[in-house]
Design a protein around this motif. Structure first.
Motif, PDB file in Angstrom:
ATOM      1  N   SER A   1       1.156  -0.688  -0.352  1.00 39.26           N
ATOM      2  CA  SER A   1      -0.550   0.459  -0.088  1.00 39.26           C
ATOM      3  C   SER A   1       0.923   1.013   0.137  1.00 39.26           C
ATOM      4  O   SER A   1       0.407   2.119  -0.396  1.00 39.26           O
ATOM      5  CB  SER A   1      -1.036  -0.005   1.215  1.00 39.26           C
ATOM      6  N   ALA A   2       1.857   0.991   0.953  1.00 37.45           N
ATOM      7  CA  ALA A   2       2.667   2.199   0.732  1.00 37.45           C
ATOM      8  C   ALA A   2       4.105   2.295  -0.842  1.00 37.45           C
ATOM      9  O   ALA A   2       3.841   3.440  -0.621  1.00 37.45           O
ATOM     10  CB  ALA A   2       4.069   2.001   1.788  1.00 37.45           C
TER      11      ALA A   2
ATOM     12  N   ALA B   1       0.975   4.553  -2.500  1.00 37.91           N
ATOM     13  CA  ALA B   1       0.942   5.411  -2.675  1.00 37.91           C
ATOM     14  C   ALA B   1       1.428   6.619  -3.279  1.00 37.91           C
ATOM     15  O   ALA B   1       1.022   7.875  -3.471  1.00 37.91           O
ATOM     16  CB  ALA B   1       0.597   5.701  -1.149  1.00 37.91           C
ATOM     17  N   ASN B   2       3.052   6.286  -3.415  1.00 43.57           N
ATOM     18  CA  ASN B   2       3.670   6.917  -4.743  1.00 43.57           C
ATOM     19  C   ASN B   2       3.655   6.480  -5.905  1.00 43.57           C
ATOM     20  O   ASN B   2       4.196   7.510  -6.222  1.00 43.57           O
ATOM     21  CB  ASN B   2       5.217   6.391  -4.072  1.00 43.57           C
ATOM     22  N   LEU B   3       2.093   6.365  -6.502  1.00 41.59           N
ATOM     23  CA  LEU B   3       2.469   5.663  -8.079  1.00 41.59           C
ATOM     24  C   LEU B   3       1.745   6.589  -8.884  1.00 41.59           C
ATOM     25  O   LEU B   3       0.672   6.175  -7.874  1.00 41.59           O
ATOM     26  CB  LEU B   3       2.148   4.049  -8.244  1.00 41.59           C
TER      27      LEU B   3
ATOM     28  N   ARG C   1       1.468  -4.702 -16.490  1.00 45.58           N
ATOM     29  CA  ARG C   1       1.875  -3.972 -17.857  1.00 45.58           C
ATOM     30  C   ARG C   1       2.764  -2.543 -17.423  1.00 45.58           C
ATOM     31  O   ARG C   1       3.746  -2.696 -16.927  1.00 45.58           O
ATOM     32  CB  ARG C   1       1.971  -3.452 -18.982  1.00 45.58           C
ATOM     33  N   VAL C   2       1.982  -2.136 -15.873  1.00 46.26           N
ATOM     34  CA  VAL C   2       1.827  -0.687 -15.219  1.00 46.26           C
ATOM     35  C   VAL C   2       2.816  -1.441 -14.095  1.00 46.26           C
ATOM     36  O   VAL C   2       3.562  -0.772 -13.050  1.00 46.26           O
ATOM     37  CB  VAL C   2       1.699   0.628 -15.940  1.00 46.26           C
TER      38      VAL C   2
ATOM     39  N   ILE D   1       6.057  -1.509  -8.946  1.00 45.34           N
ATOM     40  CA  ILE D   1       5.846  -0.893  -7.259  1.00 45.34           C
ATOM     41  C   ILE D   1       6.373  -2.688  -6.892  1.00 45.34           C
ATOM     42  O   ILE D   1       6.699  -2.971  -6.221  1.00 45.34           O
ATOM     43  CB  ILE D   1       4.025  -1.620  -7.679  1.00 45.34           C
ATOM     44  N   ARG D   2       7.394  -3.438  -7.972  1.00 42.53           N
ATOM     45  CA  ARG D   2       7.669  -4.635  -7.451  1.00 42.53           C
ATOM     46  C   ARG D   2       8.779  -4.170  -6.257  1.00 42.53           C
ATOM     47  O   ARG D   2       9.325  -5.012  -6.178  1.00 42.53           O
ATOM     48  CB  ARG D   2       9.124  -4.577  -8.991  1.00 42.53           C
TER      49      ARG D   2
END
Length: 259
Positions: A149-150, A153-155, A176-177, A182-183
């Motif tokens: 979740s963190a 939130a930055n994406l 794909r996005v 977030i990996r």
């Protein structure tokens, strides 16, 4: 000057309180004596070498590895979609779900282990192995949801929307996005969950049985019979393993950005 000196003294005392036991265990693991004691009696690597020859440690280590890896992967399979849904959509009862997911962190591990033993293992005959797997998955799930979740939130959500406008499906845009971006958070969640699961004691204590024991529980049982420095040696190795994993995660993934 006096205030600065007082601050340094307090900091030193706090660090000694937190890190001091670790150095005592490390020192005891190199003892040449026959019993676990501090200060160590001489210097020797014999107890570190013995750790790798104890068959029960080898079996329980494999069990802990399987539980930690399998439980963490299962938690991520459940946690990543849950974190995505709660981050991207206004779902009814989302806060309640978020609170329920956090319950394994809030509730003491002893209560979780006793509840699983009393209401799942004994009444319905759930196998010890499956009960341990379910318990470790539940314990790691809150970390997976919170860390992912963190990261979400930055994406920026408009990146996903742009992919949809360009013809991609929602599922395709997710794979794909969203996932590639977030990996780092997913890997951080895996590392945090792995370390938490591998070192878990209270829940595993209630759910371990003949032939199915995690490494921390096997160490407790070993100390009831033998009190030699091999336990200190194994504890030191596990501590350095955990420190190494977290240090590598911070170095290559920026671990502190997500936790």
């Amino acid at each position: 000057m006096t205030q600065r000196l007082s601050s340094w003294i307090i900091l030193t005392l706090v660090l000694a309180f937190l890190i001091g036991p670790f150095f005592i265990i490390v020192a005891a693991s190199f003892s040449a004596g026959e019993t676990l004691a501090f200060p160590p009696q001489g210097f020797s690597f014999r107890w570190i070498a013995k750790v790798f020859t104890v068959e029960s440690f080898q079996q329980s280590f494999v069990t802990s590895m399987i539980l930690a890896i399998g439980g963490t992967l299962s938690a991520l399979v459940l946690g990543v979609p849950a974190a995505y849904a709660m981050s991207r959509y206004r779902l009814p009862g989302a806060e309640t779900v978020r609170f329920m997911v956090s319950m394994p962190i809030i509730v003491p591990g002893i209560i979780v282990g006793l509840a699983l033993l009393r209401y799942f293992v004994l009444p319905i005959g759930l196998s010890i192995s499956l009960a341990l797997f379910v318990a470790h998955t539940a314990l790691v799930l809150p970390y997976a949801v919170r860390v992912v979740s963190a990261s979400l939130a930055n994406l920026r959500s408009d990146m996903e929307e742009a992919a949809v406008l360009l013809g991609s499906s929602r599922l395709g845009a997710f794979f794909r996005v969203v996932l590639p971006n977030i990996r780092g958070g997913i890997l951080s969640a895996f590392i945090l969950g792995f370390v938490t699961s591998f070192n878990q004691v209270p829940v595993s204590l209630f759910l371990s049985g003949p032939g199915v024991r995690t490494l921390p529980i096997d160490m407790l049982g070993y100390m009831e019979i033998v009190f030699d420095p091999s336990i200190a040696a194994l504890s030191s190795l596990l501590a350095f393993l955990s420190i190494g994993i977290v240090f590598a995660a911070e170095r290559f993934l920026g671990f502190s950005r997500y936790v």
